[in-house]
Design a protein around this motif. Structure first.
Motif, PDB file in Angstrom:
ATOM      1  N   TYR A   1      52.745  32.360  -1.370  1.00  0.00           N
ATOM      2  CA  TYR A   1      52.466  31.060  -0.750  1.00  0.00           C
ATOM      3  C   TYR A   1      53.804  30.814   0.194  1.00  0.00           C
ATOM      4  CZ  TYR A   1      49.427  30.870  -4.577  1.00  0.00           C
ATOM      5  OH  TYR A   1      48.384  31.223  -5.599  1.00  0.00           O
ATOM      6  N   ASP A   2      54.917  31.280  -0.164  1.00  0.00           N
ATOM      7  CA  ASP A   2      56.075  31.112   0.868  1.00  0.00           C
ATOM      8  C   ASP A   2      55.939  31.500   2.084  1.00  0.00           C
ATOM      9  OD1 ASP A   2      56.023  33.736  -0.440  1.00  0.00           O
ATOM     10  OD2 ASP A   2      58.142  34.145  -0.126  1.00  0.00           O
ATOM     11  N   LEU A   3      55.213  32.915   2.138  1.00  0.00           N
ATOM     12  CA  LEU A   3      54.845  33.516   3.406  1.00  0.00           C
ATOM     13  C   LEU A   3      53.904  32.771   4.164  1.00  0.00           C
ATOM     14  CD1 LEU A   3      55.388  37.235   2.785  1.00  0.00           C
ATOM     15  CD2 LEU A   3      56.644  35.882   4.046  1.00  0.00           C
ATOM     16  N   ALA A   4      52.775  32.076   3.322  1.00  0.00           N
ATOM     17  CA  ALA A   4      51.636  31.652   3.877  1.00  0.00           C
ATOM     18  C   ALA A   4      52.195  30.339   4.423  1.00  0.00           C
ATOM     19  CB  ALA A   4      50.796  31.116   2.875  1.00  0.00           C
ATOM     20  N   ILE A   5      53.177  29.459   3.771  1.00  0.00           N
ATOM     21  CA  ILE A   5      53.692  28.348   4.622  1.00  0.00           C
ATOM     22  C   ILE A   5      54.469  28.791   5.785  1.00  0.00           C
ATOM     23  CG2 ILE A   5      55.477  26.746   4.211  1.00  0.00           C
ATOM     24  CD1 ILE A   5      54.778  26.602   1.200  1.00  0.00           C
TER      25      ILE A   5
ATOM     26  N   LEU B   1      44.969  22.757   6.198  1.00  0.00           N
ATOM     27  CA  LEU B   1      44.388  22.660   4.708  1.00  0.00           C
ATOM     28  C   LEU B   1      45.104  23.805   4.108  1.00  0.00           C
ATOM     29  CD1 LEU B   1      42.012  21.997   2.941  1.00  0.00           C
ATOM     30  CD2 LEU B   1      40.682  24.108   4.061  1.00  0.00           C
ATOM     31  N   TYR B   2      45.304  25.006   4.762  1.00  0.00           N
ATOM     32  CA  TYR B   2      45.990  26.117   3.905  1.00  0.00           C
ATOM     33  C   TYR B   2      47.221  25.677   3.686  1.00  0.00           C
ATOM     34  CZ  TYR B   2      41.789  28.915   3.120  1.00  0.00           C
ATOM     35  OH  TYR B   2      40.382  29.271   2.892  1.00  0.00           O
ATOM     36  N   LEU B   3      48.158  25.023   4.596  1.00  0.00           N
ATOM     37  CA  LEU B   3      49.438  24.896   4.519  1.00  0.00           C
ATOM     38  C   LEU B   3      49.323  24.001   3.114  1.00  0.00           C
ATOM     39  CD1 LEU B   3      52.240  24.751   5.568  1.00  0.00           C
ATOM     40  CD2 LEU B   3      51.756  23.198   7.070  1.00  0.00           C
ATOM     41  N   GLY B   4      48.583  22.851   3.057  1.00  0.00           N
ATOM     42  CA  GLY B   4      48.644  21.828   1.894  1.00  0.00           C
ATOM     43  C   GLY B   4      48.409  22.467   0.626  1.00  0.00           C
TER      44      GLY B   4
ATOM     45  N   PHE C   1      48.239  33.286   1.715  1.00  0.00           N
ATOM     46  CA  PHE C   1      48.015  32.243   0.578  1.00  0.00           C
ATOM     47  C   PHE C   1      47.011  32.996  -0.540  1.00  0.00           C
ATOM     48  CE2 PHE C   1      44.891  29.413  -1.203  1.00  0.00           C
ATOM     49  CZ  PHE C   1      45.450  28.570  -1.547  1.00  0.00           C
ATOM     50  N   LEU C   2      45.895  33.582  -0.132  1.00  0.00           N
ATOM     51  CA  LEU C   2      44.995  34.274  -0.970  1.00  0.00           C
ATOM     52  C   LEU C   2      45.605  35.332  -1.706  1.00  0.00           C
ATOM     53  CD1 LEU C   2      41.844  34.071   1.178  1.00  0.00           C
ATOM     54  CD2 LEU C   2      42.084  32.658  -0.513  1.00  0.00           C
TER      55      LEU C   2
END
Ligand SMILES: [Zn+2]
Ligand SMILES: [Zn+2]
Length: 194
Positions: free
Chosen positions: A146-150, A168-171, A141-142
């Protein structure tokens, strides 16, 4: 030919060492030796064996007791070694997680992700592995992936619904991709988890 009341095999009175209780219940010497470890009474009639007989087996029984104690001690030692190893592994792992969190702070995302992927175990759902999944999500995410984070965070909350930071990070990742409804859904789960 009489048969032994312990093992039920024949007793050859010429070649087999054997004994009998006062009621004449025959037993092999080696069978009686084992039996006396449990009881001093005849297994058939429960009459006590004469003290003179038990004394003959005393040394052997003491030796057996000692062997049992030694085996038990070894077992305990092994157990405590395993426990100590587990604690040591846990400490090593916690240090690893600390280091990863620190490197995330230092924005060394690629390095962190590489190391986390090395430790990640697809089939494990234990706390440590979930921690790795979370950090993989956070670091991605950082980093702006974002795709990989999700991907990682969704895997995480599917295993452990009660993981507020995961949601939280998913949101946040959904938000970054403009997926407002999904972001809201994730943020709502934070409250539920708490
Ligand atoms: Zn026997
Ligand atoms: Zn008997």
């Amino acid at each position: 030919m009489p048969s032994c009341i312990v093992c039920h095999l024949n007793i050859d009175e010429n070649t087999d060492s054997h004994y009998a209780c006062d009621n004449d219940h025959p037993v092999h010497k080696y069978c009686l030796t084992e039996w006396l470890m449990h009881s001093h009474n005849c297994p058939l009639c429960s009459d006590p064996y004469p003290q003179s007989l038990i004394v003959q087996f005393k040394d052997y029984m003491e030796k057996k007791e000692q062997e049992k104690q030694v085996a038990l001690d070894k077992e305990l030692q092994k157990e405590s070694q395993i426990k100590m190893q587990e604690v040591a592994n846990k400490i090593v792992f916690l240090k690893f997680i600390d280091k990863m969190e620190q490197q995330i702070e230092e924005e060394k995302y690629n390095e962190v992700i590489e190391k986390l992927l090395d430790q990640y175990n697809e089939s494990s759902v234990d706390d440590g592995n979930l921690n790795i999944l979370f950090l993989l999500g956070k670091a991605n995410f950082l980093k702006g992936r974002y795709d990989l984070a999700i991907n990682f965070l969704f895997k995480l909350v599917k295993i452990r619904f009660n993981y507020p930071d995961g949601f939280l990070y998913l949101g946040k990742a959904y938000e970054k991709l403009g997926l407002k409804d999904k972001a809201q859904w994730a943020f709502d789960r934070i409250k539920e988890g708490k």
